[in-house]
Design a protein around this motif. Structure first.
Motif, PDB file in Angstrom:
ATOM      1  N   GLU A  38      19.668   1.357 -43.064  1.00  0.00           N
ATOM      2  CA  GLU A  38      18.500   0.645 -43.350  1.00  0.00           C
ATOM      3  C   GLU A  38      18.636   0.309 -44.998  1.00  0.00           C
ATOM      4  O   GLU A  38      18.758   1.279 -45.734  1.00  0.00           O
ATOM      5  N   PHE A  40      17.205  -2.826 -46.353  1.00  0.00           N
ATOM      6  CA  PHE A  40      16.511  -4.084 -46.861  1.00  0.00           C
ATOM      7  C   PHE A  40      15.074  -3.920 -46.268  1.00  0.00           C
ATOM      8  O   PHE A  40      14.876  -3.491 -45.130  1.00  0.00           O
ATOM      9  N   ASP A  41      14.185  -4.539 -46.888  1.00  0.00           N
ATOM     10  CA  ASP A  41      12.839  -4.973 -46.248  1.00  0.00           C
ATOM     11  C   ASP A  41      12.581  -6.326 -45.807  1.00  0.00           C
ATOM     12  O   ASP A  41      12.560  -7.160 -46.567  1.00  0.00           O
ATOM     13  N   PRO A  42      12.748  -6.336 -44.563  1.00  0.00           N
ATOM     14  CA  PRO A  42      12.500  -7.644 -43.924  1.00  0.00           C
ATOM     15  C   PRO A  42      11.475  -8.352 -44.249  1.00  0.00           C
ATOM     16  O   PRO A  42      11.474  -9.696 -44.238  1.00  0.00           O
ATOM     17  N   ALA A  45      11.503 -10.638 -50.091  1.00  0.00           N
ATOM     18  CA  ALA A  45      12.871 -11.229 -50.589  1.00  0.00           C
ATOM     19  C   ALA A  45      12.755 -11.247 -51.984  1.00  0.00           C
ATOM     20  O   ALA A  45      11.748 -10.895 -52.762  1.00  0.00           O
ATOM     21  N   PRO A  66      16.563 -10.978 -47.020  1.00  0.00           N
ATOM     22  CA  PRO A  66      16.790  -9.872 -45.454  1.00  0.00           C
ATOM     23  C   PRO A  66      16.738 -10.734 -44.454  1.00  0.00           C
ATOM     24  O   PRO A  66      15.763 -11.448 -44.299  1.00  0.00           O
ATOM     25  N   SER A  68      17.178  -8.527 -41.521  1.00  0.00           N
ATOM     26  CA  SER A  68      16.568  -7.450 -40.810  1.00  0.00           C
ATOM     27  C   SER A  68      16.772  -6.273 -41.851  1.00  0.00           C
ATOM     28  O   SER A  68      17.086  -6.344 -43.152  1.00  0.00           O
ATOM     29  N   SER A  69      16.554  -5.190 -41.434  1.00  0.00           N
ATOM     30  CA  SER A  69      16.411  -3.756 -42.137  1.00  0.00           C
ATOM     31  C   SER A  69      17.940  -3.329 -42.661  1.00  0.00           C
ATOM     32  O   SER A  69      18.234  -2.830 -43.515  1.00  0.00           O
ATOM     33  N   ARG A  70      18.973  -3.920 -41.839  1.00  0.00           N
ATOM     34  CA  ARG A  70      20.369  -3.922 -42.215  1.00  0.00           C
ATOM     35  C   ARG A  70      21.210  -4.987 -42.315  1.00  0.00           C
ATOM     36  O   ARG A  70      22.374  -4.873 -42.529  1.00  0.00           O
ATOM     37  N   GLU A  71      20.401  -6.222 -42.414  1.00  0.00           N
ATOM     38  CA  GLU A  71      21.285  -7.419 -42.629  1.00  0.00           C
ATOM     39  C   GLU A  71      20.497  -8.213 -43.796  1.00  0.00           C
ATOM     40  O   GLU A  71      19.228  -8.418 -43.691  1.00  0.00           O
ATOM     41  N   ALA A  72      21.391  -9.146 -44.436  1.00  0.00           N
ATOM     42  CA  ALA A  72      20.782  -9.822 -45.507  1.00  0.00           C
ATOM     43  C   ALA A  72      21.812 -11.014 -46.044  1.00  0.00           C
ATOM     44  O   ALA A  72      23.227 -10.609 -46.000  1.00  0.00           O
TER      45      ALA A  72
END
Length: 269
Positions: A38, A40-42, A45, A66, A68-72
């Motif tokens: 993890e 990122f904070d969904p 931004a 972001p 998700s917490s793992r994608e941005a």
């Protein structure tokens, strides 16, 4: 079958525009990244991060959006006269990723594009039954690249006109004063009178976020615009405003002179 009106909304305006003084490009490349942990904070931004090295004229900034917490989506953007090579965008994205502490990640896919930023007019009616909306119809805000709000307003106006049996001519989605301010801003950036990073840093730091976002989308009031103007580099922007007014007056005088000559008047000797 009677032929109906056609709405034309290509992804970008025609390449050649006339009547404008300044044309810059908002060009960008972004990475859709995935991290093993993890990162990122969904719910949060990063918009218009001015930490990237700045060009001599124009402005450069980053985004982190972001998913998700793992994608941005991590994006690098510049306003300027010319685009970069893919290698230059990649180097800028590498540097920006390091600046925000993003180290262990996989680039899943990428996006890249160019948005013209010009004070040239875009007619919304280009034929008896052909109308333009979106970027081709002037929905792109010349100083910011914002397009979605303008295109939505045009689409709503077209739908209302069709429902009422009127000719569905899309409106210019921004007020004349906003377009005039955009022309001044573009000129200030292009001449180097204003450093873009300084201008936007002052604008965001000196005003409420909601007021700034309303201004960027062309929905602000005159009172708020005057207050926001005082938080920007006043001397440089005043210089550019006078420069723009002089240009407009000269352009109008030139058109009037050509009109008189075309109507049978004599040219000055």
């Amino acid at each position: 079958m009677r032929e109906g009106p056609t709405s034309d909304s290509p992804p970008r305006p025609p390449a050649a525009r006339s009547g404008g003084r300044t044309t810059l490009l908002q060009h960008f490349r972004g990475w859709f990244v995935r991290t093993p942990k993890e990162a990122f904070d969904p719910e949060s931004a990063v918009l218009m991060d001015l930490r990237p090295p700045q060009p001599s004229t124009g402005v450069a900034f980053g985004y982190v959006l972001p998913l998700s917490s793992r994608e941005a989506l991590v994006e690098y953007t510049e306003f300027g006269r010319s685009v970069l090579s893919t290698a230059e965008y990649e180097a800028a994205l590498d540097a920006y990723s390091a600046a925000i502490g993003l180290e262990d990640f996989e680039v899943v896919s990428s996006e890249q594009g160019v948005i013209p930023m010009t004070d040239a007019p875009f007619p919304t009616r280009v034929g008896r039954r052909l109308f333009r909306i979106g970027a081709a119809g002037g929905a792109t805000r010349p100083s910011t690249g914002y397009t979605f709000g303008g295109a939505s307003r045009q689409a709503a106006a077209v739908a209302e006109a069709l429902a009422e049996g009127r000719t569905p001519i899309p409106p210019v989605p921004y007020r004349a004063r906003h377009l005039a301010m955009d022309a001044v801003m573009l000129r200030a950036l292009d001449t180097g009178r204003v450093r873009g990073s300084d201008f936007f840093a002052r604008l965001f730091a000196g005003n409420r976020l909601g007021d700034v976002l309303a201004f960027l989308d062309g929905a602000s009031s005159v009172r708020r615009e005057l207050a926001m103007g005082l938080t920007t580099p006043v001397a440089a922007m005043s210089h550019s405003t006078l420069d723009h007014l002089w240009y407009v007056l000269r352009s109008r005088a030139g058109r009037t002179g050509r009109g008189l000559n075309g109507a049978g008047g004599s040219s000055p000797r």
